[in-house]
Each structure stands twice: as structure tokens, then as C-alpha cells.
Scaffold this motif. Sequence first.
Motif, PDB file in Angstrom:
ATOM      1  N   SER A  76       0.828  -1.210   0.000  1.00 24.53           N
ATOM      2  CA  SER A  76       0.000   0.000   0.000  1.00 24.53           C
ATOM      3  C   SER A  76       0.857   1.253   0.000  1.00 24.53           C
ATOM      4  N   TYR A  77       1.879   1.275   0.856  1.00 22.11           N
ATOM      5  CA  TYR A  77       2.744   2.445   0.955  1.00 22.11           C
ATOM      6  C   TYR A  77       3.461   2.715  -0.373  1.00 22.11           C
ATOM      7  N   ASN A  78       4.024   1.676  -0.974  1.00 22.51           N
ATOM      8  CA  ASN A  78       4.805   1.862  -2.192  1.00 22.51           C
ATOM      9  C   ASN A  78       3.929   2.231  -3.384  1.00 22.51           C
ATOM     10  N   VAL A  79       2.755   1.617  -3.457  1.00 20.52           N
ATOM     11  CA  VAL A  79       1.829   1.976  -4.541  1.00 20.52           C
ATOM     12  C   VAL A  79       1.401   3.432  -4.398  1.00 20.52           C
ATOM     13  N   PHE A  80       1.086   3.840  -3.184  1.00 22.04           N
ATOM     14  CA  PHE A  80       0.678   5.218  -2.925  1.00 22.04           C
ATOM     15  C   PHE A  80       1.814   6.184  -3.257  1.00 22.04           C
ATOM     16  N   LYS A  81       3.015   5.847  -2.853  1.00 22.91           N
ATOM     17  CA  LYS A  81       4.178   6.703  -3.084  1.00 22.91           C
ATOM     18  C   LYS A  81       4.463   6.828  -4.576  1.00 22.91           C
TER      19      LYS A  81
END
Length: 576
Positions: free
Chosen positions: A167-172
Motif C-alpha cells: 500500500s505504501y509503495n503503490v501510494f508513493k
Amino acid sequence: MTKLDSMLYDKYYGSFVGAIVGDALGWGQEDRGNRIGGLNTQPSHILQEWKRKSGGRYQPYEEIVEAGSYSDDGQLLIATARSLQHGENWSRHFTKVELPAWLLYERGGGGATKRAAEKLSNAVVPWKLDKLKNEEVISYFNAGGNGVAMRILPHAFLSHDNVIQISYNVFKNGISTHGHPRALLSAILYAYAVHYLMHKSDPLKYGELISYLIENVQLWNEFPKLNRMDEWFEAAQFATNYNYLDIWNQTSNELVQGLRIIQNALKMGMIDNTHDTLTMLNCFDKRIRSAGTVATLVSIYMASKYATNPMTGLVETAFMKNADTDTNASMVGGLLGAIYGSEWIRNEWGNLQDFAYLQRLINELGVVRKEEVSINFWKASENDRVKKELSQLTIGDTFQLGPFRQVRLKEKHNNKTLTSSINVFTYKLVTEEGQTIYIKSITKNPLKSQSLVPRNTTSHKMNDKITKDIQTQFDFSYFNGENEKQSKGNTNLNSQCFFSTKQLMDVTKLLPSRMTAHKAIPILINIYTEIQFKKQKQVPVDIVFVQEVISKFKSKAIDEETLGKIVNYFVGLKRE
């Protein structure tokens, strides 16, 4: 992150290749792809060459798309995978090198992604309130297209053992180009779907994926809170009147509602009407069919429905009418590949563009090639430099470009143009790593740019040299179809009328700047001949006279006020 085992690598291979193939198949079928000769009416998994009209309205030319060529979906998927080779610095590399350089070779890129990449190439993030106009920032946070979901596959596999990190990497990754939850949250949902499928070792049950996603909504819909994102969130609140998290939750509800539509459709089994279900998912609605939410729901539905018949699902998605076929098929290919791995790859796909490079890139997932502290920023001026130097290169010449160590010119094609005022060349280049990129150069034709009526220049920007040549005369007959009927037997009506280049230049200054000369000149001539026709019929030159002329031509893309000025100019015109 733990190293991928052989099963996960195999699934990544099937997923990555499936996504690129889906893009290549669907690109030529998209109604916005401007395919010459119409769309292919016989669906097939075979990769084929096709031709498209490019350059828009004012610089039209033909472009040959070789069999297996992919568009922006594949390009940005590859760029994301390549950025991960920079370890913890992957995001900086993606925003400082990959996206700015991509502007040079993008094929069919989305508006939001290109706008963001242009800002990044000038060292400005697209949410920077103190550097950009308010409307530019608001436009960024309104960008909810599928440009994020289509490129985040590598993040799902790289963080296979940490779903929160996905989730964090996709959002970033996503916020580099898009700000609306429809782009960001839908990409996270897609990544969760990929994550679930990649860990499935037994056959996928009908509707199983949908049930998992609905039951775990509290996992994938949680708003990621990254470090050092205060400035981004402040801008998000400003752009949404401090309702960003409410919009995030509304988007989550939209996605859940869509998942329930899919769940109900799959429960119907054989009697489920695919077209009807896709319609409920807004797949064919031209206003929103390119939204991230639509692409994610469509791909999850088609992959679930055709999980036991993957080739049919991919081809049917790629050949849909009135749909965003390249992105939808690419995302369906990614999901089906996560189910079947390399098992579903066809031998015929061996001619996929850059297939050998894709294989190496897949095998190197998790391999950190460069962990440098500083990133060599690829700025807009570098793109300008490359464009200027391309025409001086000969076949075999090499140079450095963006994320590529070395790029070699392989071929140079002179495109067929649909207007004589431009020259178009396509430069086919191959990187040292093995990726093929195409860069187009569009220049004005020097022979045509000095002609009396250039076809694709605005009417108020005619060549200065022409203005000086006021002795040149336009010679034309001023009877049209209507006048011709009235002029039989009256030789005076077929006499020739003239006005000088200077007079033409003066009157064209009254026209809207957007109007091209090749469109403006016939209109001016028709107005002028109508006035001469009325004068020779001895119609009184008064307000009624002027209004009659205006009424006749007011549908010609010129407003009445401007028409009035043009008519009055011609009424008072004296022969030179």
C-alpha cells in the motif's frame, strides 16, 4: 522483503509478460488509438502490425506500429520495475529520471501523467502550492485516471511478504502523477488482488477473489500515512476544501459497490451477461471509462470470470468496443498471469517488443543495481537537447538518455504526412539494456512555410516575407454555387476581383488566432465574393446589407462581432 521463491518468480513472469501483451493487443483496438482502416473485427491473441493517425488536427501524419509494440501502459510498467533496481532510492529515481525522460519517448501517454512529468522535469512536484497556480494543483488532485493502477505490478511482487508495504509503495509511486483517490486507492486495490492471486497455489474458485477483497476492505482502504508527506496532505486538503479523507472514503464505497456488482454477476454463473455487467461498471461510459476505479473493477471482473479460460478473457478484453482496451487488457493480463505464471504464455508472443529485455528485467526483481545517494536529475533542457541533436545523428551513433546508459540509433523513418507543411521523422533507438524506444521529430517544411498560404500556421502568423511582397495579387472568380444560378446570362458577375497580399494580411489579423490559414482563406474569399456579388446587383450598402452577410457566414466558426469587422473591412476596401 524476502527473496521470491521459484513459484513467485514464475508468477511474476506470467503477470509481467501478460500485462505487456495485453497492452500491445488492446492498444490497436482502442477507439482513441486512431487506427487507420478501422478496428480489427476478428479478435486474436496474435500480435499484429497496424497503422495509426498521429499528430492531432494540425500536424497529422501516419505512424506504423510494429507487431508487439506496447504503449504508455507497458512503458511505465517497465519504468517502475527499473526504478526498483535503485533500492531505497527507487522513488527519487522514478520522479527525477524515469518520468522526465519518458516524455521524450512516450506513446499514447495520458494527460495527467504527462502534465506531472513536465513539472517534474522542471524540478517541481505537481502539488507544490508555492510554485504552481492554484488551478494546476487542483487539477492534479482531480486526476483520478488509470495511469497509476496500470504501472504498479512490480510493487505487489517485490513486497510480496508485506501487504502493508505494498500500500505504501503503490501510494508513493502514484502521487508522483495523480492525486485523486480514484487513481490511488483503486491502484492499491488492484495490488491487493495481485498479491492474493500470486500466493494461490491451488485453483482459484469462482468468485473467490471478490469475496476476499470485500471481506478485507479494512486492509486495502486504509489511507497510507507516509513519512514527510505533510506538504502533500496540506495541498490535498486545500484542493478539496478539507474533504480529502471524505473523498477517500467515498471512493472506497464506490469500489466496494463495484465489487458487489461483480459478486452478484458471478453468482449468476452461465447466465451472467458480460456486457451488461461491464456497463454497470461504467466500462463503456466515455466520460469516466478511463478512471482508475473503472479499470480496476473491470480487470478484476474479467480475470475472475475467465480464470479457467484466460486467453479468452484477455482477447475479449483487448477487443471490446468503446472501452479503454489497452489499459483494461494490460491489467487483466497482469491478474491472469498472477494465477497461471508462465504456463499461459504463448509461443506467438515471442515477437513482443523487447521480449529478451523484459525477461532480464523480470529476473532482476529485487536486485539492487545502484544505491547511489545522489540522483542525476534529467531535466527538461536535456529533452530539448536530445530533440535538437537527433537530426544530426547517423545510424549507429550512440548517446546517453535518462535512465539508459547508452542509446543507439537503429533506424530513421520519414513518416507519411497528411499535410504538406510539416516533415515528420521517427527515430527508432535501442538502449544498451535492450529496450526499444521511439522518438518523433516534427518540423515545418521550409519549402511550404514560405508559400503564400501555409496549411498549418495560424492565420495571423503568415511569413513576414509575404507581407513585404504587396505586389502579389490573389486572382479568383467570385461566383459560388448560389451566385452561379443567378449569374447565367450576366457576364459581369463572372468578372475577376483582386485584393493584395497586404490587404489579406490586414484582414486575417481580425480572425481568431486558433484558426488555420487553410481554413480561413476560403471563408474570407467567400465573404468577399458575397459582398461583391451584392454590390454588382446594386444592393444598398447599409446596416441591412452588412447584417445579411453576417447571417450567411455566422456558422463558420467566427463570432458575429468578428464577422462584422471583416464585412465592414471588405465593404470599405479599395482595389490596389
